[in-house]
Design an enzyme around this catalytic site. Structure first.
Site, PDB file in Angstrom:
ATOM      1  N   ASN A  75      59.785 -26.186  52.747  1.00  0.00           N
ATOM      2  CA  ASN A  75      59.110 -27.179  53.631  1.00  0.00           C
ATOM      3  C   ASN A  75      59.669 -27.309  55.066  1.00  0.00           C
ATOM      4  O   ASN A  75      58.776 -27.701  55.962  1.00  0.00           O
ATOM      5  CB  ASN A  75      59.080 -28.472  53.002  1.00  0.00           C
ATOM      6  CG  ASN A  75      58.045 -28.194  51.811  1.00  0.00           C
ATOM      7  OD1 ASN A  75      56.953 -27.826  51.672  1.00  0.00           O
ATOM      8  ND2 ASN A  75      58.534 -28.813  50.688  1.00  0.00           N
ATOM      9  N   ARG A 133      60.717 -40.704  47.041  1.00  0.00           N
ATOM     10  CA  ARG A 133      60.442 -40.432  45.803  1.00  0.00           C
ATOM     11  C   ARG A 133      61.344 -40.714  44.819  1.00  0.00           C
ATOM     12  O   ARG A 133      62.411 -40.440  44.992  1.00  0.00           O
ATOM     13  CB  ARG A 133      59.672 -39.291  45.494  1.00  0.00           C
ATOM     14  CG  ARG A 133      60.436 -38.083  45.522  1.00  0.00           C
ATOM     15  CD  ARG A 133      59.644 -36.857  45.115  1.00  0.00           C
ATOM     16  NE  ARG A 133      58.499 -36.568  46.038  1.00  0.00           N
ATOM     17  CZ  ARG A 133      57.834 -35.338  45.820  1.00  0.00           C
ATOM     18  NH1 ARG A 133      57.957 -34.586  44.967  1.00  0.00           N
ATOM     19  NH2 ARG A 133      56.930 -35.016  46.852  1.00  0.00           N
ATOM     20  N   GLN A 193      48.672 -30.425  52.387  1.00  0.00           N
ATOM     21  CA  GLN A 193      49.724 -29.566  51.520  1.00  0.00           C
ATOM     22  C   GLN A 193      50.578 -28.885  52.983  1.00  0.00           C
ATOM     23  O   GLN A 193      49.985 -28.717  54.006  1.00  0.00           O
ATOM     24  CB  GLN A 193      48.991 -28.399  51.248  1.00  0.00           C
ATOM     25  CG  GLN A 193      48.201 -28.684  50.109  1.00  0.00           C
ATOM     26  CD  GLN A 193      48.905 -29.298  48.747  1.00  0.00           C
ATOM     27  OE1 GLN A 193      50.004 -29.191  48.719  1.00  0.00           O
ATOM     28  NE2 GLN A 193      47.985 -29.190  47.619  1.00  0.00           N
ATOM     29  N   ARG A 197      24.963  -5.063  41.767  1.00  0.00           N
ATOM     30  CA  ARG A 197      26.288  -5.637  42.436  1.00  0.00           C
ATOM     31  C   ARG A 197      25.515  -5.922  44.000  1.00  0.00           C
ATOM     32  O   ARG A 197      24.974  -5.038  44.597  1.00  0.00           O
ATOM     33  CB  ARG A 197      27.311  -4.589  42.714  1.00  0.00           C
ATOM     34  CG  ARG A 197      28.028  -4.308  41.726  1.00  0.00           C
ATOM     35  CD  ARG A 197      29.110  -3.047  41.834  1.00  0.00           C
ATOM     36  NE  ARG A 197      30.003  -3.353  42.726  1.00  0.00           N
ATOM     37  CZ  ARG A 197      31.254  -3.881  42.355  1.00  0.00           C
ATOM     38  NH1 ARG A 197      31.472  -4.202  41.070  1.00  0.00           N
ATOM     39  NH2 ARG A 197      32.210  -4.187  43.193  1.00  0.00           N
ATOM     40  N   SER A 236      51.351 -33.411  41.485  1.00  0.00           N
ATOM     41  CA  SER A 236      51.017 -33.890  42.725  1.00  0.00           C
ATOM     42  C   SER A 236      50.450 -35.358  42.659  1.00  0.00           C
ATOM     43  O   SER A 236      50.770 -36.474  43.341  1.00  0.00           O
ATOM     44  CB  SER A 236      50.386 -33.055  43.648  1.00  0.00           C
ATOM     45  OG  SER A 236      50.712 -31.750  43.856  1.00  0.00           O
ATOM     46  N   ARG A 248      58.957 -31.909  48.120  1.00  0.00           N
ATOM     47  CA  ARG A 248      60.170 -31.858  47.274  1.00  0.00           C
ATOM     48  C   ARG A 248      61.255 -30.713  47.795  1.00  0.00           C
ATOM     49  O   ARG A 248      60.712 -29.795  48.177  1.00  0.00           O
ATOM     50  CB  ARG A 248      59.522 -31.711  46.059  1.00  0.00           C
ATOM     51  CG  ARG A 248      60.807 -31.952  44.904  1.00  0.00           C
ATOM     52  CD  ARG A 248      60.146 -31.860  43.555  1.00  0.00           C
ATOM     53  NE  ARG A 248      59.837 -30.568  43.081  1.00  0.00           N
ATOM     54  CZ  ARG A 248      60.337 -29.759  42.339  1.00  0.00           C
ATOM     55  NH1 ARG A 248      61.603 -29.904  42.269  1.00  0.00           N
ATOM     56  NH2 ARG A 248      60.044 -28.582  42.335  1.00  0.00           N
TER      57      ARG A 248
END
Length: 440
Positions: A56, A105, A137, A195, A116, A46
């Site tokens: 992007n 889109r 991604q 631990r 998504s 987008r």
């Protein structure tokens, strides 16, 4: 390393998984006339990123961010189609330049609040031939083709309906418990009295967001993960994600070391062709009081040329007939770098191909540093190509690498280092392949 797990019916991230039986017929249903399912890659990009504007397509190590995952997807050769879903014209141009088809889109799935899954469902509805979708991604630049190949095999060969990427983390987690007068904590994945040492603890699997494979039927039912699920474990060095500005410099260093640079073997580069004006110089010409022309050359660029020559790469500098260089500069460059100079070149592609023929070279053995429209054809054809930071868009779109340095201020040195880095990576890979052959 990859591990699969048939989880049947259980709670996962707060959603009840689809029962395996509800998708058991998916493999038989989604086939074409040849009995082969259509598998596609889909990258959501987008234009309205709030953390980093147009993230992007922002340049990361000389490549648009989305270019890293598109190159891996295309070169994996496991997808029948590779798509980018976007609402932005510039992202569309970059996507097509890197070999993807574009799904524009709708405004309904281009909002800040859109998930998504909703965007993927729209794509699936408008592309009924697609049977399996891999949502990759765009912010995972260290993805490699072999990650996608091995993960997809879990679906095509082992019958899983969904596969997603994870990374193993060794981090102790605590739950914040809010109370009146303050907050306290309680352990989530450890006993504070015992631990464990790192070597005694297998750690936890965390989604790294790199990719999600899912069948059409799962997506139509509202799931990206469900049915017979499997996870694909990626090593930490490949699990890079970019969300905010401070992630960018770390990702850039990581991708230079662990990123996928393509199928070509950069070690075959034998010749660098470089414009003098607009690459080695900044394109400006100064006039002295006496009418003498003056230009400046950065000593770092001269050092970059010598670095390439030491590694056996011939460097040829040239100027066009429209931008002749002063004789004093030509003499200096010839003396200090030992480069051959091609002056007053009229038809760059023809001149370059003549040089290649004389040296019995092909385009993949040539690196080209240009800076404007006359260089576009050579930038497209060369095995490695680059432009300075301040090059116009027409040249930037044709180049395979965009320098962070402007013309005359280190662009040549930066591209030289990039060439040598790729050569080193390729040599390391060849050495590893040889070791494997010797072992078996």
């Amino acid at each position: 390393m990859s591990v699969s797990a048939d989880l049947g019916k259980r709670t996962f991230r707060g959603v009840e998984d689809v029962d395996d039986r509800s998708v058991s017929g998916a493999k038989k249903r989604h086939v074409d006339s040849r009995g082969k399912r259509h598998i596609c890659a889909l990258i959501l990009a987008r234009g309205g990123s709030k953390g980093i504007p147009l993230k992007n397509i922002k340049m990361l190590a000389g490549v648009p961010l989305i270019g890293w995952v598109l190159r891996a997807a295309v070169d994996s050769q496991v997808f029948d189609s590779v798509w980018v879903s976007t609402d932005h014209d510039e992202i569309e141009k970059v996507a097509k330049a890197w070999g993807a088809q574009v799904h524009r889109r709708s405004p309904e799935v281009s909002k800040d609040s859109t998930s998504s899954l909703e965007t993927i469902q729209e794509f699936a509805r408008l592309n009924p031939e697609v049977d399996v979708i891999c949502n990759i991604q765009a912010t995972s630049p260290c993805l490699h083709p072999h990650h996608l190949k091995e993960a997809l095999a879990m679906i095509t060969e082992h019958g899983h309906q969904s596969v997603f990427s994870v990374v193993r983390r060794h981090q102790f987690r605590w739950l914040e418990v809010k109370k009146e007068g303050g907050a306290s904590t309680q352990p989530l994945n450890l006993d504070p009295a015992r631990r464990p040492r790192r070597q005694d603890w297998a750690g936890e699997l965390c989604e790294n967001g790199s990719f999600y494979f899912a069948t059409r039927k799962l997506i139509e039912q509202g799931f990206l993960q469900g049915g017979k699920m499997a996870y694909f474990e990626m090593l930490p060095e490949y699990s890079v994600d970019i969300d905010v500005d401070i992630d960018w410099p770390v990702a850039e260093q990581r991708v230079l070391r662990y990123g996928y640079f393509g199928q070509d073997k950069p070690e075959v580069v034998k010749l660098l062709l470089c414009n003098v004006s607009g690459c080695l110089t900044d394109g400006q010409v100064f006039l002295s009081a006496g009418g003498e022309e003056m230009v400046s050359v950065n000593t770092r660029d001269e050092a970059g040329i010598r670095m390439l020559q030491r590694e056996g790469v011939e460097v040829v500098l040239f100027s066009s007939s429209d931008n002749p260089i002063p004789k004093a500069l030509a003499d200096r460059l010839s003396e200090r770098t030992g480069c051959k100079l091609q002056l007053s070149v009229q038809h760059k592609q023809a001149e370059v191909e003549a040089m290649m023929e004389a040296r019995k070279l092909v385009w993949k053995e040539v690196a080209y540093l240009g800076n404007d429209e006359p260089d576009v054809e050579c930038l497209n054809l060369a095995g490695l190509s680059a432009v300075p930071l301040d090059a116009p868009v027409v040249a930037l779109n044709a180049a395979k690498y965009a320098c962070r340095s402007p013309a005359g201020k280190g662009a040549v040195r930066e591209f030289a280092e990039h060439i040598l880095l790729l050569k080193k990576k390729a040599k390391s890979k060849m050495d590893q392949d040889r070791i494997r052959r010797d072992m078996f």
